[in-house]
Design a protein around this motif. Structure first.
Motif, PDB file in Angstrom:
ATOM      1  N   THR A 149       0.827  -1.207   0.000  1.00 25.81           N
ATOM      2  CA  THR A 149       0.000   0.000   0.000  1.00 25.81           C
ATOM      3  C   THR A 149       0.860   1.255   0.000  1.00 25.81           C
ATOM      4  O   THR A 149       0.604   2.212  -0.748  1.00 25.81           O
ATOM      5  N   ALA A 150       1.898   1.261   0.843  1.00 26.36           N
ATOM      6  CA  ALA A 150       2.794   2.419   0.894  1.00 26.36           C
ATOM      7  C   ALA A 150       3.458   2.662  -0.462  1.00 26.36           C
ATOM      8  O   ALA A 150       3.553   3.798  -0.938  1.00 26.36           O
ATOM      9  N   HIS A 151       3.868   1.533  -1.099  1.00 22.95           N
ATOM     10  CA  HIS A 151       4.533   1.666  -2.401  1.00 22.95           C
ATOM     11  C   HIS A 151       3.550   2.138  -3.467  1.00 22.95           C
ATOM     12  O   HIS A 151       3.862   3.025  -4.288  1.00 22.95           O
ATOM     13  N   GLU A 152       2.332   1.548  -3.465  1.00 18.77           N
ATOM     14  CA  GLU A 152       1.356   1.896  -4.490  1.00 18.77           C
ATOM     15  C   GLU A 152       0.861   3.339  -4.346  1.00 18.77           C
ATOM     16  O   GLU A 152       0.578   4.000  -5.338  1.00 18.77           O
ATOM     17  N   LEU A 153       0.741   3.805  -3.114  1.00 20.66           N
ATOM     18  CA  LEU A 153       0.292   5.186  -2.906  1.00 20.66           C
ATOM     19  C   LEU A 153       1.422   6.194  -3.102  1.00 20.66           C
ATOM     20  O   LEU A 153       1.172   7.343  -3.477  1.00 20.66           O
ATOM     21  N   THR A 190      -3.935  14.842 -13.107  1.00 20.56           N
ATOM     22  CA  THR A 190      -3.921  14.713 -11.642  1.00 20.56           C
ATOM     23  C   THR A 190      -5.160  13.967 -11.148  1.00 20.56           C
ATOM     24  O   THR A 190      -5.074  13.085 -10.284  1.00 20.56           O
ATOM     25  N   ASN A 191      -6.327  14.316 -11.708  1.00 18.38           N
ATOM     26  CA  ASN A 191      -7.565  13.631 -11.314  1.00 18.38           C
ATOM     27  C   ASN A 191      -7.531  12.144 -11.647  1.00 18.38           C
ATOM     28  O   ASN A 191      -8.036  11.310 -10.886  1.00 18.38           O
ATOM     29  N   LYS A 192      -6.924  11.804 -12.778  1.00 20.35           N
ATOM     30  CA  LYS A 192      -6.803  10.391 -13.157  1.00 20.35           C
ATOM     31  C   LYS A 192      -5.949   9.637 -12.151  1.00 20.35           C
ATOM     32  O   LYS A 192      -6.260   8.503 -11.754  1.00 20.35           O
ATOM     33  N   THR A 193      -4.853  10.273 -11.742  1.00 25.94           N
ATOM     34  CA  THR A 193      -3.981   9.639 -10.743  1.00 25.94           C
ATOM     35  C   THR A 193      -4.707   9.501  -9.410  1.00 25.94           C
ATOM     36  O   THR A 193      -4.564   8.478  -8.715  1.00 25.94           O
ATOM     37  N   ASN A 253      -7.856   6.225  -5.366  1.00 28.47           N
ATOM     38  CA  ASN A 253      -9.150   5.883  -4.773  1.00 28.47           C
ATOM     39  C   ASN A 253      -9.474   4.405  -4.929  1.00 28.47           C
ATOM     40  O   ASN A 253     -10.071   3.785  -4.043  1.00 28.47           O
ATOM     41  N   ILE A 254      -9.081   3.839  -6.073  1.00 24.57           N
ATOM     42  CA  ILE A 254      -9.305   2.405  -6.287  1.00 24.57           C
ATOM     43  C   ILE A 254      -8.516   1.594  -5.264  1.00 24.57           C
ATOM     44  O   ILE A 254      -9.004   0.611  -4.693  1.00 24.57           O
ATOM     45  N   ASN A 284      -2.293  -8.579 -19.327  1.00 27.13           N
ATOM     46  CA  ASN A 284      -2.255  -7.310 -20.052  1.00 27.13           C
ATOM     47  C   ASN A 284      -3.416  -6.390 -19.681  1.00 27.13           C
ATOM     48  O   ASN A 284      -3.751  -5.469 -20.411  1.00 27.13           O
ATOM     49  N   LYS A 285      -4.036  -6.641 -18.538  1.00 29.79           N
ATOM     50  CA  LYS A 285      -5.153  -5.825 -18.091  1.00 29.79           C
ATOM     51  C   LYS A 285      -4.758  -5.060 -16.834  1.00 29.79           C
ATOM     52  O   LYS A 285      -3.937  -5.518 -16.029  1.00 29.79           O
ATOM     53  N   SER A 286      -5.363  -3.879 -16.660  1.00 31.28           N
ATOM     54  CA  SER A 286      -5.067  -3.050 -15.498  1.00 31.28           C
ATOM     55  C   SER A 286      -5.769  -3.597 -14.269  1.00 31.28           C
ATOM     56  O   SER A 286      -6.771  -4.301 -14.358  1.00 31.28           O
ATOM     57  N   GLY A 287      -5.249  -3.233 -13.114  1.00 31.41           N
ATOM     58  CA  GLY A 287      -5.858  -3.656 -11.856  1.00 31.41           C
ATOM     59  C   GLY A 287      -4.932  -3.320 -10.704  1.00 31.41           C
ATOM     60  O   GLY A 287      -3.749  -3.030 -10.901  1.00 31.41           O
ATOM     61  N   VAL A 288      -5.485  -3.355  -9.504  1.00 27.82           N
ATOM     62  CA  VAL A 288      -4.688  -3.030  -8.313  1.00 27.82           C
ATOM     63  C   VAL A 288      -3.908  -4.237  -7.823  1.00 27.82           C
ATOM     64  O   VAL A 288      -2.820  -4.113  -7.285  1.00 27.82           O
ATOM     65  N   GLY A 289      -4.458  -5.434  -7.988  1.00 27.33           N
ATOM     66  CA  GLY A 289      -3.763  -6.635  -7.532  1.00 27.33           C
ATOM     67  C   GLY A 289      -4.169  -7.073  -6.139  1.00 27.33           C
ATOM     68  O   GLY A 289      -3.387  -7.726  -5.440  1.00 27.33           O
TER      69      GLY A 289
END
Length: 435
Positions: free
Chosen positions: A215-219, A250-253, A258-259, A381-386
Motif C-alpha cells: 500500500t505504501a509503495h502503491e500510494l 492529476t484527477n486520473k492519478t 481511490n481504487i 495485459n489488463k489493469s488492476g490493483v492486484g
C-alpha cells in the motif's frame, strides 16, 4: 487457583464425593455383614443349647474342647401365662455388660420355656474394635482418595497447561505449530484446530505486512507523479487548456489512488464478514444465481459463459458473503482476460475433499512461479490493483476451503481457478431431475 467455574475443582469435588460415598457404603455393608454373621453364630449356639436341653435333658454332648463354652451361660426355666409357639431373641445391657437371651419353648402343656442367657461383652468389644478399625481405614482411604484425585486432576489438565504455555510464548514473530503427536489422543482434535488457527494467523500477519508495504509503495508512486506534474506545471505560465490537461492527469492519478483505498477498505469489510454467523445455504443454487447474473455481462461483452453443476444440490454452513467474494472475483477475472467470442466455464463436481468449484477461461495464462495471492501482484495485459486474489485467498482461509490458480493443460491457453469446500461442514442434497 480453583474457582467456581474451574473444571478441575468440579472434577475434584465429584470424584471425592463419589469415592467417599463408595467407601462409606462398602464399609457399612462390610460391618453389618460381620455383625450379622457373629450374631447369627451366637443365635445358633443358644439355639443348639436349647434343643439339646429339650431333647436330651443335657446342655450338649460334652467334648474335650468345649468346656469354655459354659462360661457366662445362664439357663433357667420360666413359666408364662400364655403359650407362645415362636422363639424370642433379644439383647440387653446391664452394668456395662451385654447379654444375649433366647426364649425357647420347653413344655407347652405346662407353659414352661427355657431362658438361656449368654454374656457377649467380649464379642461386643470385638465388634466395637472392628468398627473403629473400619473408621480409621475409611479416614486413611479418604485421604488417599483426595491425594489421588488431586494428582489425577493435575494429570488431566496437564495437556491444557502445556498448550496454554506454548501459546503464551508465541507472538507474531515466533509462531510454531503444536506437535499433535505429543498430545494425548483426546486432545489431538484441539491441537489440530489450534494449528489451523496458527496457520491462519501466520498468513494474516504475512499478508498484513505485505499489504502495508504494498500500500505504501502503491500510494507513494501516484503521489510522486502528482507532485512532479504540479512542479512542472508551476515552472512557467501556461494556457488555460494546458492547466486543464494537467488537472485531468492529476484527477486520473487520484482516481487510481481511490481504487487502491477502496480495495483496502474491502479488506476491512471482509474481516468483518468473517465474524458473521454462518448460515446454511445450497451452494449449487447460489452458483446458478451467480451464473445467471454474469451471463448477461458476458453476452454484453461478446463472450460466452457455460455452466455445468454436479451434484444437483450441496448444502454447506458458511458465510455467504465470503463465498460470493471468491466466485465473483473468479468470474470477473475470467471475463476480463478472455477475448471477445471466447468461452468461460463455471462448473462444480464432488471430490474426496468436498465440493470442487472451477472457473475456466481462455485468457493469457499465468506465471505459476509467482504468488498471485500476495497483495498488489498483477499479471496479464489488463489493469488492476492486484488485491482481488488476495481478498479471495483470505476469504477461502476463513471458510476453511482450498483455493488455487493454474494454467490449463488441455491444449487451450488460459487458466483454471478452483475452490474446494470442505465436506465436513456440508452435505449433498439430491434433487429430482426436471422433465
Amino acid at each position: 487457583m480453583l474457582t467456581r467455574r474451574s473444571i478441575r475443582q468440579n472434577f475434584l469435588i465429584k470424584l471425592i464425593f463419589a469415592s467417599a460415598s463408595l467407601i462409606f457404603i462398602f464399609s457399612s455393608i462390610l460391618y453389618f455383614y460381620i455383625e450379622k454373621s457373629i450374631y447369627e453364630e451366637k443365635h445358633q449356639e443358644l439355639l443348639q443349647y436349647a434343643k439339646n436341653i429339650s431333647n436330651n435333658k443335657s446342655i450338649f454332648y460334652m467334648n474335650a474342647d468345649s468346656g469354655d463354652t459354659l462360661l457366662g451361660l445362664d439357663i433357667e426355666i420360666i413359666y408364662l401365662k400364655k403359650a407362645h409357639q415362636d422363639m424370642d431373641l433379644y439383647e440387653k445391657t446391664e452394668h456395662k455388660h451385654t447379654y444375649l437371651t433366647l426364649i425357647y419353648p420347653f413344655n407347652l402343656e405346662k407353659l414352661s420355656y427355657l431362658k438361656i442367657t449368654k454374656e457377649i461383652s467380649q464379642t461386643k468389644k470385638i465388634l466395637d474394635k472392628i468398627l473403629n478399625y473400619i473408621f480409621v481405614i475409611n479416614i486413611v482411604g479418604f485421604v488417599f482418595v483426595i491425594l489421588y484425585a488431586i494428582a489425577l486432576s493435575k494429570m488431566l489438565i496437564s495437556p491444557i497447561e502445556t498448550l496454554s504455555k506454548r501459546l503464551s510464548d508465541m507472538n507474531e514473530h515466533l509462531m510454531r505449530p503444536i506437535k499433535v503427536e505429543e498430545l494425548p489422543e483426546e486432545f489431538e482434535p484441539l491441537g489440530e484446530t489450534l494449528n489451523h488457527l496458527i496457520t491462519r494467523i501466520q498468513n494474516f500477519v504475512k499478508y498484513q505486512k505485505e499489504l502495508f508495504i504494498g500500500t505504501a509503495h502503491e500510494l507513494k508512486t501516484p503521489l510522486a507523479v502528482i507532485k512532479l506534474k504540479n512542479q512542472v506545471t508551476l515552472i512557467k505560465k501556461r494556457t488555460p487548456e494546458e492547466y486543464i490537461e494537467a488537472l485531468q492527469v492529476t484527477n486520473k492519478t487520484i482516481d487510481e489512488m481511490n481504487i487502491i483505498v477502496s480495495n483496502i477498505l474491502n479488506i476491512g469489510r471482509q474481516e468483518g464478514a468473517q465474524l458473521e454467523k454462518p448460515v446454511e445455504v445450497d451452494v449449487i443454487l447460489f452458483l446458478r444465481e451467480k451464473a445467471n447474473n454474469f451471463k448477461l455481462l458476458a453476452e454484453n461483452e461478446g463472450k460466452e459463459l457455460s455452466i455445468n453443476f454436479e451434484p444437483s444440490g450441496f448444502m454447506a454452513k458458511l458465510q455467504l458473503s465470503l463465498l460470493n467474494q471468491i466466485i465473483q472475483n473468479f468470474l470477473q477475472n475470467a471475463l476480463k482476460f478472455t477475448s471477445v467470442e471466447g468461452l468461460v466455464i463455471l462448473r462444480s463436481s464432488q471430490d474426496d475433499f468436498g465440493l470442487l468449484i472451477e472457473v475456466i477461461d481462455e485468457g493469457c495464462g499465468i506465471d505459476e512461479s509467482v504468488d498471485l495471492f500476495a497483495p498488489f501482484k498483477r499479471q496479464g495485459n489488463k489493469s488492476g490493483v492486484g488485491l482481488g486474489l488476495f481478498l479471495a485467498k483470505s476469504a477461502a482461509d476463513a471458510l476453511g476451503a482450498k483455493i488455487n490458480i493454474k494454467n490449463r493443460v488441455d491444449g487451450v491457453e488460459g487458466t483454471v481457478a478452483s475452490l474446494q469446500l470442505n465436506s465436513k461442514l456440508s452435505c449433498i442434497i439430491p434433487r429430482k431431475k426436471r422433465k
